[in-house]
Design an enzyme around this catalytic site. Structure first.
Site, mmCIF file in Angstrom:
data_model
loop_
_atom_site.group_PDB
_atom_site.id
_atom_site.type_symbol
_atom_site.label_atom_id
_atom_site.label_comp_id
_atom_site.label_asym_id
_atom_site.label_seq_id
_atom_site.Cartn_x
_atom_site.Cartn_y
_atom_site.Cartn_z
ATOM 1 N N GLY A 1 -0.765 -3.070 3.938
ATOM 2 C CA GLY A 1 -0.013 -1.917 4.407
ATOM 3 C C GLY A 1 0.814 -2.200 5.640
ATOM 4 O O GLY A 1 2.012 -2.501 5.557
ATOM 5 N N ARG A 2 0.204 -2.107 6.813
ATOM 6 C CA ARG A 2 0.956 -2.187 8.069
ATOM 7 C C ARG A 2 1.754 -3.476 8.227
ATOM 8 O O ARG A 2 2.869 -3.437 8.753
ATOM 9 C CB ARG A 2 -0.002 -1.981 9.244
ATOM 10 C CG ARG A 2 -0.571 -0.568 9.261
ATOM 11 C CD ARG A 2 -1.616 -0.358 10.329
ATOM 12 N NE ARG A 2 -2.214 0.968 10.202
ATOM 13 C CZ ARG A 2 -3.161 1.452 10.996
ATOM 14 N NH1 ARG A 2 -3.632 0.704 11.973
ATOM 15 N NH2 ARG A 2 -3.643 2.657 10.811
ATOM 16 N N TYR B 1 -8.816 14.347 0.856
ATOM 17 C CA TYR B 1 -7.872 15.233 0.185
ATOM 18 C C TYR B 1 -8.608 16.004 -0.926
ATOM 19 O O TYR B 1 -9.821 15.861 -1.092
ATOM 20 C CB TYR B 1 -6.678 14.448 -0.333
ATOM 21 C CG TYR B 1 -5.868 13.808 0.783
ATOM 22 C CD1 TYR B 1 -5.352 14.581 1.820
ATOM 23 C CD2 TYR B 1 -5.648 12.430 0.831
ATOM 24 C CE1 TYR B 1 -4.628 14.008 2.851
ATOM 25 C CE2 TYR B 1 -4.927 11.853 1.870
ATOM 26 C CZ TYR B 1 -4.421 12.649 2.877
ATOM 27 O OH TYR B 1 -3.720 12.083 3.908
ATOM 28 N N SER C 1 0.822 -1.208 0.000
ATOM 29 C CA SER C 1 0.000 0.000 0.000
ATOM 30 C C SER C 1 0.857 1.260 0.000
ATOM 31 O O SER C 1 1.952 1.272 0.572
ATOM 32 C CB SER C 1 -0.892 0.030 1.252
ATOM 33 O OG SER C 1 -1.766 -1.063 1.277
#
Length: 790
Positions: free
Chosen positions: A726-727, A585, A425
């Site tokens: 991701g993590r 965003y 990610s």
């Protein structure tokens, strides 16, 4: 205690016999509206695990039930002229009438008083009549008790969107059978299982709009049954369907499923508690066969709690705490299953093998490795099929004599072929200097590229200095940025077979803040820059800078910034480009009604709100190399009332597809601090599933995907085409290599410098599996699956 049970269904009867067995001094009366030894319905289904729970609670009852059961292991799925069979599922069917008769007989044997043909209109009067210390409200779906004390129980009753009819047939089915049939107006499905030596349950289901379009609302029962017999003639082989509600017209014979959730299960009438059990307290969709299971397990738990606690209040508190946790899990799985069947049309573009796999894993409680435990042959055959199809789609030769797990199959989009379906990610690192990606990024991204993933994304890279989230965010708005990224891209290409992607974005109202570890979303102490957004807003009310609404000149400049950054990304050699339209965003702020209050052509309807992001996408697509993909990340759910919903996300994805997107990256949230996400493993995967299968565009699934079993299940079921992790990649850059070894797949390419580590890791993992198997009597594959189950 003196106990009165209102309702003689499975919950009330089983609780009564368990309490009488626990202490014969209890005076227990069950009051039932129906006549003695009479009931309605066809068969019910239990898993082998449920049977084990019954045996532990009351062995004589379990023995009687087992003697009346029809047992099967296989599931047959009939779809588009094919039959797909998988085994090892371990289910049992029993007639509802026979089950209740067994429970009634056991109650009478133990001394429970059964009162039949008695309608309870006033629970308080009944409690007073019997001098009750405890009242059990097990009076079913349409519980009067639940309605009377709604202020205490806080029920939520939701009528679902399918109509179904509960029928029977004398045809015997050797497997639990699911049959799917298409009509001119839409899809029908049948849930079929044998429950005794001569009869099978035959449930026919379809969405309300299909039911109406087919004219079933106005048909007589005989006409409705004839319609079903004709539709499912292939499965019935000339046998007739039977109804036990033939006196009802079509609109009453075909019912909707009520999903019932209660906030509390105990109400106190003065000193007398009234406790909900079974369908009065909760429902679970029949597609996972858990309604009767939940009722019986309610009874087991409440009896257990009374056995452990001397005080009624303490016992009831313990019961509510324990059961609410377990019931929520079952209801969550049941909801997943129910929604799959409500939306069968979403999946009918799938080929039969994948359609069947999707159906088997629809609740997300049954995973790839769970299926392997049940039927290794079925999974092996399916893996061979899906790998062959993936290799053909990617234009690469299928490996010989190697069974490739779904997550490690290749994937091709435009002219870019990924060696597998795992994506690192884009994760903000806040480690750039003046927008320049330096040595940190080289090591960070290089290590993950060498760690086995098919695609590695750089973090959100900003298209201008005032587009940054923080001063430490990387950019692509100066020549030195392009050169810095080219150095990293060249390293990835020279030292791995991974592809590398760039995610272009503009922070909008969430810009000019500190690095995460210095105060996430907090404005800078000094050196702030002006912010723009779709509309004037503060991301953190009273804290953040106020962003002004972007005007036409701003939008032209921002579009030009994205175009310039895209050209620079191509010069740097990136293989893939993603446009960041999520998480509040700038481009996301146009899409969400929470952040877009404009009254011009870029505000109002969803189509208008997507107008500017789609314009930017078209401009980016026009200058990005035509042989390379462009994906778009969206927030598929704002998790705030009035915000973007999953229904909206499907429409957003269609608009981006029309504007040139090759793939949709389905994230959610981070648009508003008022969000209330519902977390859990793979919690965002349903968004990718809907978008992929309704819009017919490839998707990336993200969010709490942290083991191979998750990724294999997602890819195999066609819920997404890629899985972004991701993590776990922050904790272990070689996550993909490690997970491949953990599931016993040794054919994944490792960097040649790391091959000694590969050999040692595989030896150690195999030793662990063999030791555990020896200790537990399980095969290595079973041990691996148990470990993956957690």
């Amino acid at each position: 205690m003196n106990i009165v049970c209102i309702g003689g269904g499975p919950a009330g009867l089983y609780f009564s016999l368990l309490m009488k067995k626990q202490d014969p001094r209890h005076q227990i009366t069950v009051v039932e509206r129906n006549r003695p030894y009479d009931t309605f319905g066809w068969g019910v289904v239990f898993s082998d695990q449920t049977l084990g729970n019954l045996a532990n609670a009351d062995e004589p009852t379990a023995r009687a039930i087992l003697g009346a059961f029809n047992h099967w292991d296989d599931i047959d799925v009939f779809f588009k002229g094919e039959r797909i069979t998988s085994g090892g599922h371990g289910f049992c069917g029993i007639g509802r009438k026979r089950l209740l008769n067994i429970l009634q007989e056991r109650c009478e044997e133990l001394g429970v008083q059964l009162v039949f043909d008695s309608e309870v209109k006033d629970d308080q009067a009944l409690a007073a009549q019997y001098g009750a210390d405890l009242v059990i409200a097990s009076d079913g779906l349409n519980s009067r008790i639940r309605a009377r004390y709604a202020a205490s129980y806080l029920p939520q009753v939701e009528a679902r969107r399918c109509r179904f009819v509960w029928l029977g047939t004398r045809k015997k089915f050797a497997a639990f059978t699911f049959a799917f049939k298409q009509t001119a107006h839409g899809w029908f499905q049948a849930h079929i299982y044998q429950y005794d030596g001569e009869t099978s349950t035959f449930i026919v289901e379809t969405p309300e709009e299909v039911w109406r379009a087919c004219g079933l609302e106005d048909m007589t029962p005989e006409q409705g049954i004839a319609f079903c017999e004709d539709l499912f003639a292939e499965q019935l082989d000339g046998h007739k369907l039977m109804s036990n509600s033939a006196h009802l017209r079509g609109s009453a014979m075909w019912i909707t499923f009520p999903r019932i959730v209660c906030g509390r299960w105990v109400h106190w009438n003065g000193a007398v508690p009234v406790v909900l059990m079974g369908d009065a307290a909760h429902t679970a969709h029949y597609s996972i066969g858990s309604g009767t299971k939940l009722a019986l397990e309610d009874a087991i738990e409440l009896a257990r709690c009374f056995g452990q606690h001397l005080e009624r209040a303490a016992a009831l508190d313990a019961y509510e705490r324990a059961r609410s946790v377990e019931v929520i899990k079952i209801q969550s799985a049941a909801r997943n299953s129910m929604e799959w069947f409500e939306n069968v049309a979403r999946y009918t573009a799938l080929e039969a093998p994948q359609f069947a796999y999707s159906m088997l894993t629809r609740s997300q409680r049954l995973s790839h490795e769970n299926l392997r435990l049940r039927d290794a042959g079925y999974v092996a055959g399916y893996e061979e099929w899906i790998a062959g199809r993936a290799c053909a789609q990617a234009g690469v030769a299928a490996p010989k004599n190697v069974r490739v797990p779904p997550m490690l199959t290749p994937f091709r989009l435009r002219a870019v072929t990924l060696k597998n379906r795992i994506v690192v990610s884009p994760m903000a690192q806040y480690s750039a200097v003046d927008g320049v990606a330096g040595d940190y990024h080289l090591v960070h991204l290089g290590a993950r590229a060498m760690g086995g993933a098919g695609l590695v994304f750089a973090e959100m890279t900003c298209v201008s200095a005032d587009a940054r989230i923080t001063p430490a965010c990387p950019g692509l708005y100066a020549p030195e940025h392009t050169q810095a990224w080219k150095r990293i891209v060249d390293f990835v290409h020279a030292n791995s077979s991974a592809k590398i992607g760039v995610q272009l974005g503009h922070a909008g109202a969430k810009g000019s803040t500190r690095a995460m570890w210095d105060g996430i979303d907090q404005p800078l102490d000094e050196g702030n820059w002006p912010l723009v957004s779709a509309s004037e807003q503060q991301y953190l009310a009273g804290v953040s800078q106020t962003a002004r609404a972007a005007d036409a000149a701003d939008m032209e400049r921002i579009e030009a910034d994205f175009v310039r950054a895209t050209i620079a990304a191509a010069e740097a050699g990136f293989d893939w480009l993603e446009l960041h339209c999520a998480h509040g965003y700038l481009l996301s702020s146009f899409i969400s009604p929470l952040t877009n209050q404009r009254a011009d052509q870029f505000g109002g309807s969803l189509e208008n709100r997507c107008r500017f992001p789609a314009r930017v996408l078209r401009a980016v697509r026009a200058v990005w190399p035509q042989d390379k993909p462009v994906s778009v990340r969206i927030s598929a759910h704002d998790w705030v009332e009035g915000g973007i919903t999953p229904d909206d996300a499907v429409r957003v994805a269609r608009l981006f597809k029309e504007a040139g997107a090759d793939m949709i990256d389905c994230s959610s949230g981070q648009v508003s601090k008022r969000e209330k996400p519902v977390y859990g493993r793979m919690f965002q995967t349903p968004f990718a599933d809907r978008v992929r299968n309704e819009v017919q565009i490839p998707t990336i699934a993200v969010g709490s995907i942290f083991e191979a079993d998750h990724a294999n299940s997602i890819i195999a079921a066609g819920r997404a085409d890629l899985c972004a992790v991701g993590r776990p990649h922050l904790a272990n850059p070689a996550w993909t290599l490690t997970e491949a070894a953990r599931i016993g797949f040794g054919a994944l390419e490792w960097p040649k410098q790391y091959l000694p580590a590969k050999q040692q890791l595989e030896r150690n993992l195999e030793r662990e599996r063999q030791m555990a198997a020896s200790a537990g009597g399980l095969t290595p594959q079973q041990v691996a699956a148990r470990l993956l189950e957690g």
